[in-house]
Scaffold this active site. Sequence first.
Site, PDB file in Angstrom:
ATOM      1  N   LYS A 146       1.233   4.759   6.966  1.00 40.18           N
ATOM      2  CA  LYS A 146       0.427   5.539   6.025  1.00 40.18           C
ATOM      3  C   LYS A 146       0.933   6.971   5.967  1.00 40.18           C
ATOM      4  O   LYS A 146       1.682   7.414   6.841  1.00 40.18           O
ATOM      5  CB  LYS A 146      -1.042   5.542   6.476  1.00 40.18           C
ATOM      6  CG  LYS A 146      -1.691   4.178   6.546  1.00 40.18           C
ATOM      7  CD  LYS A 146      -2.049   3.633   5.187  1.00 40.18           C
ATOM      8  CE  LYS A 146      -2.473   2.191   5.274  1.00 40.18           C
ATOM      9  NZ  LYS A 146      -2.614   1.547   3.991  1.00 40.18           N
ATOM     10  N   SER A 184       0.800  -1.228   0.000  1.00 41.19           N
ATOM     11  CA  SER A 184       0.000   0.000   0.000  1.00 41.19           C
ATOM     12  C   SER A 184       0.834   1.281   0.000  1.00 41.19           C
ATOM     13  O   SER A 184       0.316   2.345  -0.299  1.00 41.19           O
ATOM     14  CB  SER A 184      -0.975   0.006   1.180  1.00 41.19           C
ATOM     15  OG  SER A 184      -0.315   0.371   2.353  1.00 41.19           O
TER      16      SER A 184
END
Lengths: 173, 165
Positions: free
Chosen positions: A96, A54
């Site tokens: 993230k 990701s």
Amino acid sequence: MLSANDQAVQPHWLQVAFIGRRPKATLIRILALVTFCFVTFKYVLLPIRIEGISMQPTLHDGEFDCVNCLAYRWHEPQRGDIVSVRLAGPHVMLMKRIIALPGETLTFHEGHAYIDGKRLAEPYVKFECDWEHGPIVCSNNQYYVVGDNRSMPFEFHTQGRAERDRIVGKLFL
Amino acid sequence: MKKVFRLLLLLAGLGLGYWLWGLCCPSPEKLVQRQMARLATTATFTTHDSNISRALKISHLTGMFTVDAQVSLDASGETARTLNGRDEIRDAARSGLTMLSALKLEFSDVSIRVAPDKLTADVNCTTRVLMGGSRDMRAEEMHFQLRKIDGSWLISRAETVKTLT
């Protein structure tokens, strides 16, 4: 030239190689080093291994890195920071990027992120993205975090608003 | 020197006594921790497990839940699902074992809080699941509620916790 007396006190070369000429000092050094490493890698720089895709191409699967737990001690997280968000504890965390700060409204249109209606420049997003998503409002204690790899559909990408107390630290390197 | 030796012996004896006490009379926290570890072991299966072994696992797994247990799963990228009662849990476990070739379940960062009456316990943990031939381990935060029924700790509620909202 060494006298017979000097030769008698001279330690064996093996002892010198492994524990030094002064074992007490060596022991103190070892203890100091162990304490330093324990404190550093337990409370300051958390070693991590990246799993998943990701955050590609910024972070790759299998890479090793560290999380700086003191990064937000004196200032709050900033937009663009890669942060670690804890789940139940620090052993498994989400890595993230922060794209929206508390109080801001985020929208995705044609794959681009818009903050309060203004398009956000994201040079780190290298893959094609076609996300369309309605306005998401971050409360006073929330940061919107998302990965750099947005090539998958919106619902298959783990992202969302993270509470401030879940943000453990900032990626060190 | 003799005094130091005696002191060390005393400390070792105390340590051994503490360990034996924990072994014979485990605390509720320890029992809940064991039950969670048992849950992870029971839910884990490999391609080498035979159909009989899988059927036994289903039976053991179902027995770890209370009759009225509720399991709410809302993982990212998956459809939210709620299972009510042992029968639905058994059916879900059966279909999971039929559909998947292998499954690995792990719990980390387990925190246990036992109620003062020592009859219920709350467990928060990170669940890591590796399914089939996939390389990626999925991680979800979960909350379990356990009830002590007839001396054993059974799961009465299991739900995913939304880390990111």
